[in-house]
Design an enzyme around this catalytic site. Structure first.
Site, mmCIF file in Angstrom:
data_model
loop_
_atom_site.group_PDB
_atom_site.id
_atom_site.type_symbol
_atom_site.label_atom_id
_atom_site.label_comp_id
_atom_site.label_asym_id
_atom_site.label_seq_id
_atom_site.Cartn_x
_atom_site.Cartn_y
_atom_site.Cartn_z
ATOM 1 N N TYR A 145 28.945 31.759 20.212
ATOM 2 C CA TYR A 145 28.963 31.496 22.100
ATOM 3 C C TYR A 145 29.398 32.797 22.426
ATOM 4 O O TYR A 145 29.765 34.214 21.722
ATOM 5 C CB TYR A 145 30.122 30.808 21.535
ATOM 6 C CG TYR A 145 31.383 30.740 23.075
ATOM 7 C CD1 TYR A 145 30.963 29.276 23.845
ATOM 8 C CD2 TYR A 145 32.022 31.260 23.872
ATOM 9 C CE1 TYR A 145 31.682 29.497 25.511
ATOM 10 C CE2 TYR A 145 33.363 31.265 24.632
ATOM 11 C CZ TYR A 145 32.794 30.654 25.440
ATOM 12 O OH TYR A 145 33.357 30.566 26.647
ATOM 13 N N ASP A 240 26.973 40.963 20.100
ATOM 14 C CA ASP A 240 27.983 40.851 21.179
ATOM 15 C C ASP A 240 29.288 40.967 19.901
ATOM 16 O O ASP A 240 30.106 39.861 18.887
ATOM 17 C CB ASP A 240 28.240 39.309 21.553
ATOM 18 C CG ASP A 240 29.507 38.482 21.981
ATOM 19 O OD1 ASP A 240 30.549 38.544 22.113
ATOM 20 O OD2 ASP A 240 28.962 37.503 22.519
ATOM 21 N N LYS A 268 38.973 41.326 25.289
ATOM 22 C CA LYS A 268 39.831 42.021 24.414
ATOM 23 C C LYS A 268 40.425 42.202 23.970
ATOM 24 O O LYS A 268 42.048 43.479 24.120
ATOM 25 C CB LYS A 268 41.154 40.455 25.628
ATOM 26 C CG LYS A 268 40.826 39.761 24.538
ATOM 27 C CD LYS A 268 41.879 37.928 24.463
ATOM 28 C CE LYS A 268 40.940 37.228 23.494
ATOM 29 N NZ LYS A 268 39.669 36.693 23.640
#
Length: 430
Positions: A145, A240, A268
């Site tokens: 994802y 990623d 984050k």
């Protein structure tokens, strides 16, 4: 027995004003059933819900709370910085400080561009790859994802060379045409896609250690072959690391696996859990980004001072204390051994995958190497296990397709309590 009266009331109220009562779908407990728990506060590895129930947390806000919730150094830095305002929309020295620190920690990058989420980071990295190579298509992997940008919400067709088909309404067929989906850990499938789209592929984007189909590790040699293929074909390899970054090692998955990426994305964790993201790469590639080059990307809140001070404080602490990574890995291994023992005694089929401080339990009898094998564990046993653990004060990801993320604030007493809860939960499931 825990009570969820207030959480139930809040969920009913939330459904009146928020789609599905939540602001991110996995929070709705659709995969496990029941009413989601509404969290009121957290400290270290303990979550407290709106009814006052306490849980040992294995989500860590989906990764970034590496040293625990409300980490004192981060909280103090935020309190001090917020006095100066919450946003400027103008450059600050702090942006330089954190970019410099990230470049120091992460291999193979010269420049960092701050954005506001992992989705934005991955979306921007694909745009940069297209601008740099002059090509339009890219390859992603089923089960990985990369956020909810249109081009990532694509599922592969039945044939390896079939163009992607949108699996979310609102994604256009035109967008899907440029997205190719490969099977994770299947280098032959990737090579076939590359051959069938010769000189058309700008990038291959991958979660180096997958966390969005549960914790799934690359087979030995898979990443090396992927790197070689990209070099041979002029394709950019994008890691990623929204989940992997600064969790597996100081330099993330590149350092942990010993594999060089052309572009890296972060989430984050570089904001200490605040809403933030970034993409980074060498000068040669990053020079195409506006205002240096023609590839446009902008954001009023990019480099937000509150997120920057939180991230800088956390990363600086991680950089100066490499023993944290050893401690985290040792705790995760301890949990792995304990869960392995009680699961073996239970008689249930299971597999455990672990990498660094990421771990997943799969209720299946097949090795979990890709999305298809991960899907075999998406059965009735997982929701039962989730709710039995929740009743015993253990907060696991509410989906079989999500990795556990451990925090270094977990104590061995908490780990023992978790293993005992698993033993009792498995007995109750019988």
């Amino acid at each position: 027995m825990y009570q969820y009266k207030r959480s139930s009331e809040l969920f009913d109220e939330a459904n009146k004003y928020i789609p599905g009562g939540v602001n991110s779908p996995v929070r709705a407990f659709k995969s496990v059933g029941g009413t989601p728990v509404f969290i009121e506060k957290a400290k270290g590895s303990i979550l407290t819900d709106a009814d006052g129930n306490e849980y040992i947390d294995y989500i860590s806000s989906w990764g970034p709370m590496i040293l625990g919730h409300a980490y004192p150094k981060v909280i103090e830095a935020i309190k001090e910085k917020v006095e100066d305002s919450t946003s400027f929309g103008a450059p600050t020295e702090l942006e330089i400080d954190i970019a410099k620190l990230i470049v120091e920690m992460v291999p193979n990058i010269d420049k960092v561009r701050m954005v506001n989420s992992g989705t934005e980071a991955c979306m921007s990295a694909i745009r940069v790859a297209r601008g740099y190579t002059g090509r339009n298509k890219f390859i992603k992997f089923e089960g990985c994802y990369h956020g909810h940008a249109d081009s990532f919400l694509i599922k592969a067709g039945s044939g390896a060379s079939t163009f992607g088909v949108p699996n979310s309404p609102g994604v256009t067929p035109g967008t899907a045409n440029d997205t190719l989906t490969a099977r994770y850990n299947d280098i032959d499938n990737v090579k076939q896609l590359v051959a069938e789209n010769k000189d058309e592929i700008a990038a291959i984007i991958i979660e180096p250690i997958a966390g969005n189909m549960g914790c799934v590790l690359p087979k030995k040699g898979f990443m090396e072959e992927l790197r070689t293929l990209c070099d041979q074909e002029g394709i950019l390899l994008i890691f990623d690391e929204v989940m992997n970054g600064f969790r597996l090692a100081r330099g993330g998955a590149q350092e942990y696996l010993g594999i060089k990426a052309d572009l890296v994305t972060f989430g984050k964790v570089i904001g200490g859990g605040m809403p933030v993201g970034a993409y980074a790469g060498p000068d040669e590639i990053m020079k195409v980004v506006s205002p240096l080059g023609p590839v446009y990307q902008a954001g009023t809140l990019s480099g937000n001072p509150i997120a920057m001070i939180a991230g800088y404080t956390l990363l600086k602490d991680l950089n100066e204390n490499p023993q944290y990574f050893t401690e985290l890995e040792e705790k995760t291994e301890y949990l792995h051994k304990g869960l392995d023992k009680v699961l073996a005694e239970s008689g249930f089929d299971y597999k455990i995958n672990r990498c660094g401080s990421m771990i997943s339990v799969f209720f299946t009898d097949v090795d979990v190497l890709d999305f298809d094998t991960a899907a075999t564990a998406n059965n009735e046993k997982f929701p039962q296990f989730f709710h039995e653990m929740l009743k015993r004060g253990i907060y696991l990801p509410p989906s079989s397709f999500e990795s556990y993320f451990l925090s270094n604030s977990l104590t061995y007493e908490m780990l023992d309590k978790t293993i005992q809860a698993a033993k009792e939960s498995l007995e109750a499931m019988k």
